[in-house]
Design an enzyme around this catalytic site. Sequence first.
Site, PDB file in Angstrom:
ATOM      1  CG  ASP A 284      -1.814   1.156   1.068  1.00  0.00           C
ATOM      2  OD1 ASP A 284      -2.669   1.182   0.322  1.00  0.00           O
ATOM      3  OD2 ASP A 284      -1.606   1.975   2.048  1.00  0.00           O
ATOM      4  CD  GLU A 326      -2.743   2.244  -3.221  1.00  0.00           C
ATOM      5  OE1 GLU A 326      -3.608   3.214  -3.553  1.00  0.00           O
ATOM      6  OE2 GLU A 326      -1.905   2.628  -2.432  1.00  0.00           O
TER       7      GLU A 326
END
Length: 651
Positions: A284, A326
């Site tokens: 992330d 991401e």
Amino acid sequence: MYEQQSHALLNSILNQIEPEFIKQDLRYFYTRLGANFYAIHSLFERLYGQRDDFAEQAQRLVETMARQYIRRGPELRARDIEREQDFNWFLSQKWVGMALYSNGFAEDLQGVRQHLHYLQELGVNLVHIMPIMQCPEGRSDGGYAVSDFREVDPRVGTLEDLNQLADEMRQRDMLLVLDVVLNHTSDEHEWAQKARAGYSPYQSYYYTFENRHVPDMFEQSMPEVFPETAPGNFTWDEHMQRWVMTVFNEYQWDLNYSNPAIFIEMLDVILFWANQGADILRLDAVAFLWKKIGSTCQNEREAHLILQLFKDCCQVTAPGVLFIAEAIVAPVEVIKYFGEDAVIAKECEIAYNATFMALMWDAVATKNTRLLEQGLKSLPGKLDRATWLNYIRCHDDIGLGFDDRDIALAGYQPREHRRFLIDYFLGRFDASHARGLPFGQNERTGDTRISGSLASLIGLQYAIESGDLAAEDAAVRLVLLLHSLVLSFGGLPLLYYGDELGTLNDDSYREDPSKMNDSRWVHRPKIDWQRAERRNTPGTVEFRIFTALKNMIAVRKENSVFADLNNRQLLDTSNPHLFVFERYQLTQGSEPVLVVSNFADRPQQLELAEIPGWSQHYQGRLVDLISGQAPEQFGGNLVIPAYGYYWLSHV
């Protein structure tokens, strides 16, 4: 550095390695370590070689990899070997994914396990379970404010529940995708608590400052991620009496990767979750990993070096595990997260194709494909051994991150066009049936992002509430059109849970004080399993969508032309409502597939004579792989119904 020096350092490290490792069977580990150590050491030295404790940290790095290798179960080690031998396994057309929140999909991890049959019924065999690590209640940012990197949040289950789920998924030949939050921790994490208590080693785990001088220098060039709810990039902490960098929310403290201790800690976290059975790890917020005064603190060169180092270390301990980047950034930047190589992804094997997603939404609003085609032509080519994650919706908002130059080349004024799209999806445009909500409004720049479920954004909510059957039919067709694209375009298709049933906006988030200011919760639903049973009742919206998707997925899996081998060609046509591309086999003599999509609300025609290699086939029999029927033709032209789509082959 000379390779001989690298080997000398490795020998020195192995001579000092902890005695517990010597008794273990580390044959594969040592082989992979030897093969990768030159790259590992070169990257580690470039990032941290100026430090006095460099040799000590390098020793810790190798011992961390060895310790997690020893903990890796025999089934996972066997899978590593199998995937090393079939290194393109993830490019196959057989993989179809779905992203879901475990508590929204089925209450908890045990519930997900009990509903694996539902996913298999649809054809989904790659399951991305949104963040499950322990987070504070009410200050979790949807699971991305982690307070313990090695514990499952008790609201969704336990590590034992996860291990059981992973084992059963492996038996069913399904892939498990888990999140690792790399950029920050919750302010309730043990490291943050120790930093607050005055322990200087832990204060160096974050970016903390006694006064505003350095933060103010950062702020001059850093944008705001959440200008409405979290303006600025620094928060004053009363307990510590210091400013802390908090790019996302005031309770999410950014980690300081200029400290090698943080890199090693987070590598240990990555390998920990790999050892819980994850096949793929979604990393992330990777664009934010390195902070530098005078920059936006996004997409810095050092962030890429960190990802390369994570990948090289994972190749030693768990080489069967893939990374998803991401990174929702400009196309010219996102392509770099595969890594700079001619073939192999040296950072992340998979990246979100946010550009394709946003461009499809533009085509929905405009009912033409000019910007869709122009934007994709500007998207840099990917590596051979890397792939895109193609999706229509995800847990996040929809950002309109098109390039201004592409918007202009498509015939629009950039600022006005973005304003039109925002108005369209927020239902402010006269001809729009969309029911979207604004997110992340920035009064200074005029930027607004969009929340809302797929079904509500394309007009299904309006149709059901108004009883407009024609609008309902059009909305269902549009849901299927968009899915036909992500399933055929090339890459890993990722469905979003609830979309397979036409799930509408969920306004219940407004009643929860911890969610009411974040409109993204409107498209993070709880699945109504009684309603899901309607997928078995002909004539219902649920039946139409679920059955059609199930069929499309099956057709995709049966045709190897949909494997992602850089075997797609975009095709220009004279009809601005049509999006056309060819998927072809790399082996000689194999049949290509022509994908044709109509974004208009009226039937359109395609002159097959415009399509190289297909004009000689139109008088013969074309077949649509999805329906198994011959498509309608008139006067030598292909007729595509309103919001229609074909996957055409010839016989």
